[in-house]
Design a protein around this motif. Structure first.
Motif, PDB file in Angstrom:
ATOM      1  N   TYR A 223       1.843 -54.484  20.832  1.00 46.54           N
ATOM      2  CA  TYR A 223       1.228 -55.738  20.370  1.00 46.54           C
ATOM      3  C   TYR A 223       1.153 -56.795  21.480  1.00 46.54           C
ATOM      4  CZ  TYR A 223       2.574 -53.623  15.900  1.00 46.54           C
ATOM      5  OH  TYR A 223       2.740 -52.777  14.848  1.00 46.54           O
ATOM      6  N   ALA A 224       1.885 -56.593  22.573  1.00 46.27           N
ATOM      7  CA  ALA A 224       2.005 -57.636  23.592  1.00 46.27           C
ATOM      8  C   ALA A 224       0.660 -58.027  24.215  1.00 46.27           C
ATOM      9  CB  ALA A 224       3.000 -57.198  24.666  1.00 46.27           C
ATOM     10  N   PRO A 225      -0.226 -57.069  24.602  1.00 46.60           N
ATOM     11  CA  PRO A 225      -1.507 -57.481  25.208  1.00 46.60           C
ATOM     12  C   PRO A 225      -2.347 -58.354  24.277  1.00 46.60           C
ATOM     13  CG  PRO A 225      -1.083 -55.151  25.624  1.00 46.60           C
ATOM     14  CD  PRO A 225      -0.066 -55.591  24.608  1.00 46.60           C
ATOM     15  N   THR A 226      -2.357 -58.017  23.003  1.00 45.06           N
ATOM     16  CA  THR A 226      -3.147 -58.798  22.044  1.00 45.06           C
ATOM     17  C   THR A 226      -2.619 -60.230  21.929  1.00 45.06           C
ATOM     18  OG1 THR A 226      -3.544 -56.775  20.787  1.00 45.06           O
ATOM     19  CG2 THR A 226      -4.014 -58.869  19.692  1.00 45.06           C
ATOM     20  N   ILE A 227      -1.312 -60.346  21.861  1.00 42.83           N
ATOM     21  CA  ILE A 227      -0.721 -61.688  21.745  1.00 42.83           C
ATOM     22  C   ILE A 227      -0.975 -62.497  23.011  1.00 42.83           C
ATOM     23  CG2 ILE A 227       1.463 -62.932  21.496  1.00 42.83           C
ATOM     24  CD1 ILE A 227       2.457 -60.624  19.770  1.00 42.83           C
ATOM     25  N   LEU A 228      -0.864 -61.839  24.173  1.00 49.71           N
ATOM     26  CA  LEU A 228      -1.133 -62.545  25.433  1.00 49.71           C
ATOM     27  C   LEU A 228      -2.571 -63.019  25.491  1.00 49.71           C
ATOM     28  CD1 LEU A 228      -0.109 -63.422  28.220  1.00 49.71           C
ATOM     29  CD2 LEU A 228      -0.756 -61.171  29.086  1.00 49.71           C
ATOM     30  N   GLN A 229      -3.490 -62.195  25.028  1.00 54.45           N
ATOM     31  CA  GLN A 229      -4.901 -62.579  25.013  1.00 54.45           C
ATOM     32  C   GLN A 229      -5.124 -63.779  24.093  1.00 54.45           C
ATOM     33  OE1 GLN A 229      -7.484 -59.414  23.785  1.00 54.45           O
ATOM     34  NE2 GLN A 229      -9.363 -60.563  24.196  1.00 54.45           N
ATOM     35  N   CYS A 230      -4.464 -63.768  22.944  1.00 57.01           N
ATOM     36  CA  CYS A 230      -4.583 -64.902  22.007  1.00 57.01           C
ATOM     37  C   CYS A 230      -4.060 -66.193  22.635  1.00 57.01           C
ATOM     38  CB  CYS A 230      -3.818 -64.585  20.723  1.00 57.01           C
ATOM     39  SG  CYS A 230      -3.817 -65.917  19.509  1.00 57.01           S
ATOM     40  N   LEU A 231      -2.947 -66.102  23.343  1.00 58.77           N
ATOM     41  CA  LEU A 231      -2.385 -67.296  23.983  1.00 58.77           C
ATOM     42  C   LEU A 231      -3.297 -67.809  25.089  1.00 58.77           C
ATOM     43  CD1 LEU A 231       1.407 -66.366  24.264  1.00 58.77           C
ATOM     44  CD2 LEU A 231       0.327 -67.932  22.650  1.00 58.77           C
ATOM     45  N   LEU A 257       8.557 -59.893  29.975  1.00 62.44           N
ATOM     46  CA  LEU A 257       9.712 -59.006  29.948  1.00 62.44           C
ATOM     47  C   LEU A 257       9.439 -57.760  29.110  1.00 62.44           C
ATOM     48  CD1 LEU A 257      12.564 -61.666  29.554  1.00 62.44           C
ATOM     49  CD2 LEU A 257      11.961 -60.375  31.601  1.00 62.44           C
ATOM     50  N   THR A 258       8.585 -57.900  28.126  1.00 61.85           N
ATOM     51  CA  THR A 258       8.226 -56.739  27.296  1.00 61.85           C
ATOM     52  C   THR A 258       7.382 -55.756  28.087  1.00 61.85           C
ATOM     53  OG1 THR A 258       8.267 -58.147  25.318  1.00 61.85           O
ATOM     54  CG2 THR A 258       7.148 -56.022  25.133  1.00 61.85           C
ATOM     55  N   PHE A 259       6.485 -56.291  28.943  1.00 66.26           N
ATOM     56  CA  PHE A 259       5.652 -55.410  29.773  1.00 66.26           C
ATOM     57  C   PHE A 259       6.500 -54.618  30.773  1.00 66.26           C
ATOM     58  CE2 PHE A 259       2.193 -58.603  28.838  1.00 66.26           C
ATOM     59  CZ  PHE A 259       1.452 -57.744  28.048  1.00 66.26           C
ATOM     60  N   LEU A 260       7.631 -55.169  31.197  1.00 62.24           N
ATOM     61  CA  LEU A 260       8.482 -54.518  32.197  1.00 62.24           C
ATOM     62  C   LEU A 260       9.644 -53.809  31.524  1.00 62.24           C
ATOM     63  CD1 LEU A 260       8.578 -57.447  34.768  1.00 62.24           C
ATOM     64  CD2 LEU A 260       7.317 -55.305  35.021  1.00 62.24           C
ATOM     65  N   LYS A 261      10.010 -52.690  32.077  1.00 62.75           N
ATOM     66  CA  LYS A 261      11.143 -51.959  31.529  1.00 62.75           C
ATOM     67  C   LYS A 261      12.438 -52.707  31.826  1.00 62.75           C
ATOM     68  CE  LYS A 261       9.090 -47.354  31.835  1.00 62.75           C
ATOM     69  NZ  LYS A 261       9.207 -46.001  32.424  1.00 62.75           N
ATOM     70  N   PRO A 262      13.353 -52.730  30.876  1.00 66.88           N
ATOM     71  CA  PRO A 262      14.629 -53.426  31.110  1.00 66.88           C
ATOM     72  C   PRO A 262      15.473 -52.674  32.129  1.00 66.88           C
ATOM     73  CG  PRO A 262      14.662 -52.299  28.995  1.00 66.88           C
ATOM     74  CD  PRO A 262      13.271 -52.162  29.515  1.00 66.88           C
ATOM     75  N   PRO A 306       2.222 -53.313  34.932  1.00 67.64           N
ATOM     76  CA  PRO A 306       0.995 -53.555  34.151  1.00 67.64           C
ATOM     77  C   PRO A 306       0.162 -54.701  34.739  1.00 67.64           C
ATOM     78  CG  PRO A 306       2.936 -53.426  32.732  1.00 67.64           C
ATOM     79  CD  PRO A 306       3.441 -53.483  34.135  1.00 67.64           C
ATOM     80  N   GLU A 307      -1.133 -54.647  34.518  1.00 63.06           N
ATOM     81  CA  GLU A 307      -2.022 -55.683  35.032  1.00 63.06           C
ATOM     82  C   GLU A 307      -1.745 -57.045  34.379  1.00 63.06           C
ATOM     83  OE1 GLU A 307      -5.984 -54.403  34.446  1.00 63.06           O
ATOM     84  OE2 GLU A 307      -5.862 -52.722  35.872  1.00 63.06           O
ATOM     85  N   GLU A 308      -1.308 -56.997  33.128  1.00 61.56           N
ATOM     86  CA  GLU A 308      -1.080 -58.255  32.413  1.00 61.56           C
ATOM     87  C   GLU A 308       0.020 -59.102  33.059  1.00 61.56           C
ATOM     88  OE1 GLU A 308      -2.667 -55.298  29.444  1.00 61.56           O
ATOM     89  OE2 GLU A 308      -1.130 -55.326  31.008  1.00 61.56           O
ATOM     90  N   LEU A 309       0.874 -58.468  33.855  1.00 62.85           N
ATOM     91  CA  LEU A 309       1.986 -59.200  34.442  1.00 62.85           C
ATOM     92  C   LEU A 309       1.501 -60.284  35.409  1.00 62.85           C
ATOM     93  CD1 LEU A 309       5.040 -59.129  34.130  1.00 62.85           C
ATOM     94  CD2 LEU A 309       5.154 -57.870  36.271  1.00 62.85           C
TER      95      LEU A 309
END
Length: 1131
Positions: A223-231, A257-262, A306-309
């Motif tokens: 869900y993270a990419p969609t939420i980032l796009q909305c923001l 932090l979600t896009f990156l592995k802990p 990821p590119e979103e980072l």
């Protein structure tokens, strides 16, 4: 209700004591919670007790923090339904019980942690009525959504509930997607233009931020990419609401932090031992290196970013430059967290982007955000030692960052955060890593700790220095300096500049750096206090580096002293003066002469011709200018710009009072050093020019020029006054008299009064001497006349009683002159001032009065009633009596009423106090006055004398509203307290007759407050017997038809109270009718209606009806003035 409020307040006071150390509550939290929950769970508890219980729980939660406190809530299966049912019964719009909803939402958050699937709690979903019951999961979700949209604190608790509830295994499978869709829809459909929408956005963003904080990465990554796009589409960084921008940054960092592995970055810098004790003992000489996990290293090599980072980091870097601190702080923490999961190369790029914030093209917000980010990176070991060569110079600049904005400056937050960076570095790096930068960091921290304008920055720098001393152990003279410049010592800015700086400068490593900072940053500071403290600090630091001051600093100062920057010029001139004076004193101590270059002398000559402070210091330093042309250049009096010079100079004097002292000191020092032909003998040419020019300045139309001329005359040394005394006194006396008549030039009169005393004291006294050389029998009367006349200066303007400035100066001047000669009138005038209402001036007058009374060197002769005064004011009252306190002052001053020569003036002063508006002054002055009057009730002669004094004051000030209005108020209190009771037994007593006649004159005024006071006095006079009572009633009845409606109403009200108090005024048979008419009539009606009722009262009271008479007066040819007034008709 009152009991619950008082109990809540008491509990709040107790709990607030634990705000600083809330962990002290931990051993007691569980039993307090259980005790309060017993009331909540009891079926016998009324709703008010339940709400009060939750209010107490909220107070505890607020102090300890919800994260700790909520863990203590019982969270068994049996608790779910009761909590859910209780929460469902609450009204979200009830503003009185929001604490209940807040705590229930936190409790429900804990019950969501039960490990069983929620469908097992539903049982049969049919209720007793056969209608389907809503599943528990849906009920909780509905409650969470509804409370995310409210406008009060339960919204925050609802976001906690979402983070706990939506991360349950059963809920995230069925409801997570739907909830995220709902949240994104809510965010998309709202704006930040209305308060309602702002609250909705706040709730939605909070819940998402907490959800991504506590949820598992595998569940949320899709869900993270969609939420980032909305923001991104929402563009929250442009919002006008700081809280929304902060939540946007917070959510974006969680998405990153979600896009990156802990994982833990293997390349980070790791200090082996963080134990302070281990560091001090130096027991370990090698660093314990942490060995990264082999598997982790492989993951780092194989891991794709990821590119979103890139978008996430870009938003965080923008957040570092936000205008609000809370947004920048959240962005800085996000930078630290995200960078900790990046490969080394990408992390270094992030560090480089953070360093771009430290450009002088950026605002102070960017510098502050950059410092916070560097501190976070350093604290987490993400700022590698190889980067310190780039970072440390920027931090050193940040420690002294100060950008001028208009009349002030910004940058205190930057300096404070730079101290935090230095503090974090002390804990992050080994001593050998920071050793190349120790000198830079130590000097910069000490400069901030000692010279920063903001106390928080000084204390932060002191703490950072102390941390570095303890953990690094390489700061020069660290322990000694930490002892002298601790948290409390740097709290006082004067102590920092004048004492601590000198101690630190005694260590050669810091001396020149501190001096250079003062020269570069502080003597041109926008705050004049900082500039002055800096120059004084330079004076104190000169002995630590005299050669550096003389050869390097002074040549730098001289061009600044003639530069275009006003602040820099002012600071440079004062710095030159202080350094020069310090070098001179040092030369005296070491028996060495100062040597200056020819160019230095030329520039000093220019400064000397325009700046008073430098003139004084150079004169005190006995600079070798006695026979130089510079002295002729100082004679601005003969130049065409003299008047402009005086005007500009004294404009500054008027704004900054302390500059007056500088000007006076400079002129006096200049005359003493350069205008004497022989010791005690003035240069006649310069004396004539100076005195005549300053006397001419007393007649200037410019008030500031008059002030300056008066101050200059008062500052002249005795040899300059000799043979010119009469001329000087006449000029000063004339200015006091002429300007007082038209009420102008108040400040100039004040300064002239001061100058008269200064001139007289310097000239001295010789009874049969020359009036041109000393105070003698020929000129003493004029001096006292001017000073006593100034005691009656009650000039007022838009600033208030400005005449008080002149009176205060006159009191002090009288005291100074009277130590040489005495005067009876002076003591009486001082007694009057000591009885007046303004605390400051009353105290000043009282202290002057006592100092004159008890003066022994010399003793003041001819004080009237001296023996009685000494018994009233024994010598211990000079220290024990607090004249500022009305409770102490008036019980002494009223005793002067018994001394004939002081009675009039003392009573005149008491008039404005008893009739004033300040409650404490009125209370204690009237109480003391009535105590005195009660003491003379049986003494007919003393009471008559007091009444005569009252009448004299009233007669003398009949048209002076400053006195007459408070006099009428005081008289009303005296009559109301029956202080003239022995007079009321005699028919038509002369005191009442005279007083009535004077009050009738006052009645003609148009001042409403004065008319009201007259009405109350008339009502008080009704207690006197005889024909005078009829005359008093006639005046009151005429006031019932006054042209001002408010006076008619006031008169009727006062008459009503009067008839209740004095029931013998009218026939008892008529009393009820009169009282009814007075109370029921609308006295605000038109005059024709009111006059009918008034005439009826006249008939009942046996008083002739007043008749309206019109008088026509001819003003000029063809112009007439018509006046209407009342006269009493014949009986």
């Amino acid at each position: 209700m009152v009991t619950s409020e008082s109990a809540t307040q008491r509990f709040l006071v107790i709990m607030n004591r634990y705000q600083e150390q809330p962990h002290l509550l931990d051993p007691h939290l569980e039993w307090m919670l259980n005790m309060i929950l017993e009331f909540v769970r009891s079926e016998k508890s009324p709703p008010s007790l339940v709400h009060l219980s939750f209010k107490f729980l909220y107070i505890i939660c607020k102090v300890r923090g919800y994260k700790i406190f909520m863990q203590l809530f019982p969270h068994e299966v049996a608790d779910v339904q009761p909590v859910l049912d209780l929460l469902s019964r609450q009204d979200p719009k009830d503003s009185e019980t929001w604490e209940t909803r807040y705590m229930l939402l936190l409790w429900l958050s804990m019950t969501c942690l039960i490990p069983f699937d929620l469908y097992r709690l539903d049982g049969h979903l049919e209720s007793d009525g056969g209608k389907a019951r809503e599943p528990t999961m849906d009920r909780i979700l509905a409650i969470a959504k509804s409370y995310l949209l409210v406008c009060d604190s339960p919204r925050d608790a609802a976001s906690v509930l979402v983070s706990k509830f939506m991360t349950r295994p059963d809920v995230k499978q069925k409801r997570l997607g739907d909830f995220l869709d709902w949240s994104l829809t809510t965010i998309s459909q709202t704006s930040d233009q209305s308060v309602r929408d702002i609250m909705v956005l706040d709730g939605a963003l909070q819940s998402l931020a907490k959800l991504f904080k506590h949820g598992k990465r595998d569940d949320l990554l899709q869900y993270a990419p969609t939420i980032l796009q909305c923001l991104e589409q929402k563009n929250l960084s442009e919002s006008s609401q700081a809280m929304l921008r902060k939540l946007g940054v917070k959510l974006i960092q969680r998405l990153g932090l979600t896009f990156l592995k802990p994982r833990l970055a293997t390349w980070r810098y790791q200090r082996g031992s963080r134990s302070l004790a281990a560091n001090l003992s130096m027991s370990q000489s090698t660093t314990v290196a942490a060995t990264p996990d082999v598997e982790t290293q492989k993951l780092e090599e194989d891991y794709d970013i990821p590119e979103e980072l890139e978008t996430v980091i870009e938003h965080l870097l923008v957040g570092l430059k936000d205008k609000e601190t809370i947004v920048r702080w959240s962005a800085a923490k996000g930078i630290g967290r995200v960078t900790g999961r990046l490969p080394k190369e990408l992390a270094d790029e992030v560090v480089g982007s953070v360093l771009d914030c430290f450009s002088f093209q950026e605002t102070d917000n960017a510098w502050h955000g950059g410092c916070l980010a560097l501190a976070e990176l350093g604290r987490r070991g993400l700022l590698l030692p190889s980067r310190l060569t780039d970072v440390v110079p920027l931090i050193v600049k940040s420690l002294t960052y100060d950008e001028k904005r208009g009349a002030c400056s910004v940058g205190s937050n930057v300096r404070d955060s730079a101290c935090y960076v230095c503090w974090s570095f002390a804990r992050a790096y080994e001593p050998e890593e920071l050793e190349p930068f120790v000198t830079q960091i130590a000097s910069a921290l000490l400069i901030t700790a000692v010279f920063d304008r903001n106390v928080n920055c000084r204390r932060a720098a002191s703490a950072a220095f102390q941390e570095n001393v303890g953990r690094q152990g390489t700061f020069p003279h660290g322990i000694d300096i930490v002892t002298a410049a601790d948290y409390y010592a740097v709290g006082n800015i004067n102590n920092c500049y004048l004492n601590i700086s000198v101690y630190i400068a005694s260590f050669p490593e810091y001396t020149e750096a501190m001096i250079d900072h003062l020269i570069a940053m502080k003597i041109n500071h926008w705050d004049s206090v900082i500039r002055e403290l800096s120059t004084k600090a330079l004076h104190n630091l000169t002995p630590k580096a005299p050669n550096y001051m003389a050869t390097t600093v002074l040549p730098q100062m001289l061009p600044m002293a003639v530069g275009i920057d006003l602040h820099g010029r002012h600071g440079a001139i004062m710095a030159c003066a202080e350094i020069t004076h310090a070098l001179y004193k040092l030369g005296l101590q070491t028996n060495r002469a100062m040597v200056f270059s020819h160019n230095t002398v030329d520039v000093i000559t220019f400064i000397l011709s325009t700046v008073c402070g430098l003139i004084e210091k150079l004169s005190l330093s006995k600079m070798p200018f006695k026979n130089e042309t510079v002295i002729s250049k100082l004679n601005l009096l003969n130049s065409c710009c003299y008047k402009d010079y005086l005007f500009v100079t004294y404009s500054l004097i008027f704004i900054l009072l302390h500059l007056q002292v500088a000007v006076v000191s400079a002129l006096s020092a200049l005359c003493e050093e350069y205008y004497q032909d022989e010791p005690g003998q003035a240069n006649s040419g310069m004396q004539d020019v100076l005195v005549s020019q300053y006397i001419e300045g007393l007649k200037s139309p410019q008030m500031l020029t008059r002030c300056g001329s008066a101050l200059a005359l008062g500052s002249l040394p005795r040899f300059m006054i000799h043979s010119k005394l009469n001329q000087i006194l006449e000029g000063l006396q004339q200015m006091c008299t002429v300007s007082q008549k038209d009420g102008s030039f108040t400040e100039a009169r004040r300064d002239a009064v001061k100058a008269i005393a200064q001139v007289c004291v310097k000239a001295g006294v010789c009874a049969h001497g020359s009036p041109d050389s000393a105070l003698c029998s020929e000129n003493v009367a004029g001096v006292y006349g001017a000073l006593l006349n100034s005691m009656n200066d009650y000039t007022t303007d838009s600033r208030g009683d400005v005449g008080a400035w002149v009176r205060e100066a006159a009191m002090t001047s009288l005291m100074d002159v009277t130590k040489l000669v005495a005067s009876i009138c002076m003591m009486c005038c001082l007694a009057q001032q000591a009885a007046e209402k303004i605390d400051h001036y009353r105290a000043h007058a009282g202290n002057v009065f006592l100092r004159l009374l008890h003066s022994t060197e010399p003793a003041v002769p001819h004080i009237p009633h001296q023996e009685e005064l000494l018994s009233i004011f024994p010598v211990e009252t000079t220290t024990s009596l607090n004249w500022n306190a009305p409770s102490q002052a008036f019980q002494y001053i009223t005793q002067l009423l018994g001394l004939p020569q002081y009675q009039y003036h003392t009573l005149l002063g008491l008039t404005v106090s008893v009739g004033g508006i300040t409650e404490s002054t009125v209370h204690f002055s009237s109480q003391s006055l009535f105590d005195y009057l009660r003491g003379i009730q049986d003494n007919h002669a003393a009471l008559t004398q007091f009444g005569d004094a009252l009448l004299s004051i009233f007669r003398d000030n009949l048209r002076n509203d400053r006195v007459s209005i408070p006099f009428l108020k005081m008289l009303d209190q005296i009559l109301a307290n029956s202080c003239f009771e022995i007079f009321t037994t005699q028919d038509n007593h002369q005191f009442c007759v005279d007083l009535l006649a004077l009050c009738k004159e006052c009645k003609k005024t148009k001042d409403i407050s004065k008319l009201r006071a007259c009405v109350t006095v008339f009502c008080g006079l009704i207690q006197f017997q005889g024909e005078v009572r009829k005359k008093v009633l006639s005046q009151l009845l005429m006031l019932l038809c006054h042209s001002y409606p408010v006076i008619r109403k006031t008169t009727a009200s006062q008459m009503y109270e009067m008839l209740l108090t004095y029931d013998d005024v009218i026939n008892p048979e008529m009393l009820d009718d009169v009282m009814t008419l007075l109370s029921d009539t609308n006295w605000l009606s038109d005059l024709a209606t009111v006059r009918t009722h008034r005439n009826q009262l006249c008939d009942w009271l046996g008083v002739p009806r007043p008749q309206v008479v019109t008088k026509v007066t001819r003003i000029s040819e063809g112009r007439y003035k018509r006046q209407t007034f009342y006269v009493l008709s014949p009986c």
